[in-house]
Design a protein around this motif. Sequence first.
Motif, PDB file in Angstrom:
ATOM      1  N   GLY A   1       0.813  -1.210   0.000  1.00  0.00           N
ATOM      2  CA  GLY A   1       0.000   0.000   0.000  1.00  0.00           C
ATOM      3  C   GLY A   1       0.848   1.261   0.000  1.00  0.00           C
ATOM      4  N   ALA A   2       2.113   1.134   0.376  1.00  0.00           N
ATOM      5  CA  ALA A   2       3.029   2.276   0.372  1.00  0.00           C
ATOM      6  C   ALA A   2       3.153   2.871  -1.027  1.00  0.00           C
TER       7      ALA A   2
ATOM      8  N   ILE B   1       5.637   1.481   7.581  1.00  0.00           N
ATOM      9  CA  ILE B   1       4.386   1.959   8.174  1.00  0.00           C
ATOM     10  C   ILE B   1       3.184   1.177   7.640  1.00  0.00           C
ATOM     11  N   CYS B   2       3.104   1.023   6.316  1.00  0.00           N
ATOM     12  CA  CYS B   2       1.965   0.278   5.755  1.00  0.00           C
ATOM     13  C   CYS B   2       2.015  -1.187   6.175  1.00  0.00           C
ATOM     14  N   ASN B   3       3.218  -1.728   6.282  1.00  0.00           N
ATOM     15  CA  ASN B   3       3.404  -3.117   6.718  1.00  0.00           C
ATOM     16  C   ASN B   3       2.647  -3.393   8.009  1.00  0.00           C
ATOM     17  N   MET B   4       2.761  -2.461   8.953  1.00  0.00           N
ATOM     18  CA  MET B   4       2.177  -2.695  10.268  1.00  0.00           C
ATOM     19  C   MET B   4       0.772  -2.108  10.426  1.00  0.00           C
TER      20      MET B   4
ATOM     21  N   VAL C   1      -5.777  -2.999   5.095  1.00  0.00           N
ATOM     22  CA  VAL C   1      -5.255  -2.141   4.027  1.00  0.00           C
ATOM     23  C   VAL C   1      -4.614  -0.898   4.633  1.00  0.00           C
ATOM     24  N   GLY C   2      -3.372  -0.614   4.228  1.00  0.00           N
ATOM     25  CA  GLY C   2      -2.705   0.652   4.551  1.00  0.00           C
ATOM     26  C   GLY C   2      -2.329   1.300   3.239  1.00  0.00           C
ATOM     27  N   LEU C   3      -2.392   2.626   3.159  1.00  0.00           N
ATOM     28  CA  LEU C   3      -2.187   3.295   1.872  1.00  0.00           C
ATOM     29  C   LEU C   3      -1.392   4.581   2.024  1.00  0.00           C
TER      30      LEU C   3
END
Lengths: 212, 460
Positions: free
Chosen positions: B139-140, B223-226, B234-236
């Motif tokens: 998502g990074a 950051i998105c990993n965690m 989902v992290g973006l």
Amino acid sequence: MTNINSIKGIVASIDRDNIDTDQIIPTEYLKSIKKFGFGEYLFDGWRFHDQGKLGMSIDQRDLNHDFILNKETYANSSVLLTRDNFGCGSSREHAVWALRDFGIKAVIASSFGDIFYNNCFKNGVLPIVLNKDQIQDLFLQYENSGSDMTINLETKLIDTGNNQISFDVDDNLLERIIYGLDDVDITLKHKDLIKRFEEERMKEKPWIFAHD
Amino acid sequence: MPRTLYDKLWDEHHVSKLDTGESLLYIDRHFIHEVTSPQAFEGLQKKNIKPWRLEANIATPDHNVPTERGDAFSTQHIDDEISRIQVVELDKNCNKFGIKQFDISSSHQGIVHVIGPELGYTIPGMTIVCGDSHTSTHGAFGCLAMGIGTSEVEHVLATQTLKISKLKNMNVVFDGTTMPGVTSKDIILYLIKTIGTAGGNGHAIEFSGNYIESISMEARMTICNMAIEAGAKVGLVAPDETTIEYVKKHTFLDEQNLNNAIDYWHSLKSDTDAVFDKEIVIDVSKIKPQVTWGTSPEMAIDYDELIPSNESKNLVLARDYMGIDDNQKLSDLKFDKVFIGSCTNSRIEDLRDAAKVIDGKKISPSIKEAIVVPGSGAVKNIAESEGLDIIFKEAGFIWRDPGCSMCLGMNPDQLEPYERCASTSNRNFEGRQGNLGRTHLMSPAMAAYVAVNGTVGDLS
Ligand code: SF4
């Protein structure tokens, strides 16, 4: 396959928040390439004093007799009652397989990890979300009582013998449990739709489909 | 209607709304590793179905692989029979179905979430899935990336879609400039302790703010990993010039494709008036290095703070498991092992950060073992070309081959019961690094500090 309209059985409770999927089934057992046979390792780190290996059977293990599922009354539990954020962490579907293989057909908690929640419906395990007060009431009734409950999947009602608690769950997800439906078969009925979408996308954004 | 980045990615991949109320979402990329795929391939075989679009899939073994391999290591050299069977199974399935695999002897093999971006398979704007919760890492790059279960792995292989419902939107704004010694790992741990491990449940989190804009792709990936440790699958992060620079360096796209893609990537951001279901603003300038003391990633504190001693049941259980007495600080604890690696912190920048702290020093005599495990063959090569391996080795670290290693107890790298580990990984769950092992999560710099000093301390 016969329809599953209700779940009836002994309720085992574990009074903890954030039970992650590593606790439900430790990594060691993820080495299996099978989809079944995980029930013996459910909550392995809590259920046994020794460190297990894939393939070991229960009679070779050093049982923690204090752990609820090792008590005779709870050996055939069908419902697990717990607190907040059950099934957080790793996406391992093995966690649901372990619950299923042990005989757990429903888990009641105040919330679930998103991926775990989804995985449940693919394997005939019903996750039920209740609010924290309702969970607390159930703990008061069921902790150490060894009694059972009946969950009606059609009316979405839990019958504790004392009272009835209604719960909410998406009908379509619920149907997958009632009828044991397989998603792949259902989705492939929309094959043409997916093909058309893909062809459009290929034209519009060809870089997505490029490969080295 | 104004839309968030997540809304846009969702709409872009939306094949159809089903009668059931769910949606079919088209999947652009599918990463595969050996642990969560065998049952999915078996399912395909039983139904006699072929993968829908072969090139969408990229596989590599990472969880089971030993990290002391040296040259000419092949799958057959894995000692643990059950691990070997699983890795062999991936070889077999990839060969049988024709799926591209960076196998154990490939110079590109590595942790799937490290090799995806660095080999150019992670392209901004994609939907990406993998039978692994840390898929949120991708998502990074402004990808809608998430972990899925094995049934869904089979579904994606067979249909190139996921059948899912839309998540809610959450915006986490990180503003400000960090203090010296504070890294993206500290920032994400701080968020997790603030909103809790269920704080992001049901949401896609977009990370924004001037702090995010200022950091590298490696830091954004951490950051998105965690995000998943904050409950969000989902992290973006919206793609920007930093993203485009990274992709240009790592891509296999030809120029025309790349230029067209870049035009599109510029549109991948939340509209200024987009509405999020939840929003939280965090001033990063006040954040100190974070270290976990307990058995959930939310049990994090400032590295110099007192470990909480209240009597809530969850905290008592965690203190017992971690072997922590009343009124202790983290710096009162004696560490046994140090692990620098995992899909959270095994990229080149992480190794540089750690090497800086170590440079010229020796690991403390109280540390039994300190290992560095680069996330991929490529990271290992770059690190060696910069001489980082020498810095680590001269200090007394062991320099390993790529894999998940001590992030989880599945390969030979494990803690012994009751050993205390300074770890740059992402999960401090009971037994995660080995039966009864005790994990403290922290940044690579802090882990390096522990290696040298035997416990945590002031990095500035
Ligand atoms: S490094 Fe750890 S968290 Fe990342 S994919 Fe491997 S096992 Fe999972």
